[in-house]
Write a protein that holds these residues in place. Sequence first.
Motif: not given
Length: 383
Positions: A190-193, A277-279, A296-297, A302-304
């Motif tokens: 997870e990215v905190g963005a 697009f988008p992810g 997106p969470r 954002t979960f990757v």
Amino acid sequence: MPELPLSPADLSAVLAPLPGARPLPARAYWDEDVFAFDQAEIFGRSWLCVGREDEIARPGEWLLAPLTPAGILVVRGADLAIRAFHNVCRHRAATLLEGACGRLAHLECPYHGWTYELSGALRSAPHAPPGFDRGAHGLSRVRAGVHLGFVFVALDPGAPELERAVGEAPPWLARPELRSLRRGRRVEYEVGANWKLCVENFQESHHFPRVHPALERLTPCDDAASWGGGGGGGPWLGGVMELAPGAETVSTGAARGGRPLIVPEADRRRVRDAMLFPGLLTSLQPDYLLTYRLTPRAPDRTFVVADTYFHPAAFAPGFDPGDVFAFWDGVNREDRAICERQQRGVRSAGYTPSTYAMVEDGVHAFDRLVARRYLAALGARTA
């Protein structure tokens, strides 16, 4: 449709030619209403990649995509068709499966034992009332399809057909040989963005010298060129980078170590990136393919899912891609850290979007796709 607290003037400024364009408003990256719009009107209306076809090659193999709170279940049927369903029992709404993937002969609810065929049809419903119509209570379907070896689902039943929606892919991803690649590793984090910051970061390389010095040594940003996004509004954007002299690939040792090429001989010294697009983010290296799937969470989370694929012939005794994995573990940590610093910054009262650097044409092209969605929503709201 969720309300969008954005100004048409600010969004129109994103669509200006690059030298005079202004980036998206800061609240596009942290506002709860903007996030709700992104979820419903961008991700909720797009075809979303959930994996590769080979992950569910045999009847009964399934994967669970975290696109909803319960997840979307994608399964290969006994007839070899790929189908997708909401991962929810039709009886009392318990989730049917947990985990990431597996294989089974049928689907059975762990709560009261309702069972379903791989086709989604209800097989049995213990203690159902007389006259209960099992045929009308199968699993809730979600559209699914395969393109370029990737498996996609669409939460919106009114979305255009898959191939029309995703448009013309970069030619390097359309080569049929890539469909036979095998996955070497999957990493989830997870990215905190905000998800848009993550994509924007992928869309440019001029941060390499400061954020990724090891990557800059192998793929210098001065040798990068963008592909696509020439004002047409297509869903694919990409770029090409040249390997530095002496480098065979991007890894800790910069050598392929005997791994077979997965690109034509003419491309053995190039790295080709592409975003759908988008992810969906992809990076085609000479000897492996990287993919990143973004979900997106929250406005700031954002979960990757990051996968690495190799030529099938690479999986021979002694195969050790640790040099690839170690290199990208470091780069991904660096990207997470810088995107999280951005996320903290966009919440600051001291930040007002100013301009794009002239080498950020890829970022600008992505932001234009987002701004068009936002402007269309604002137009619909005021019509």
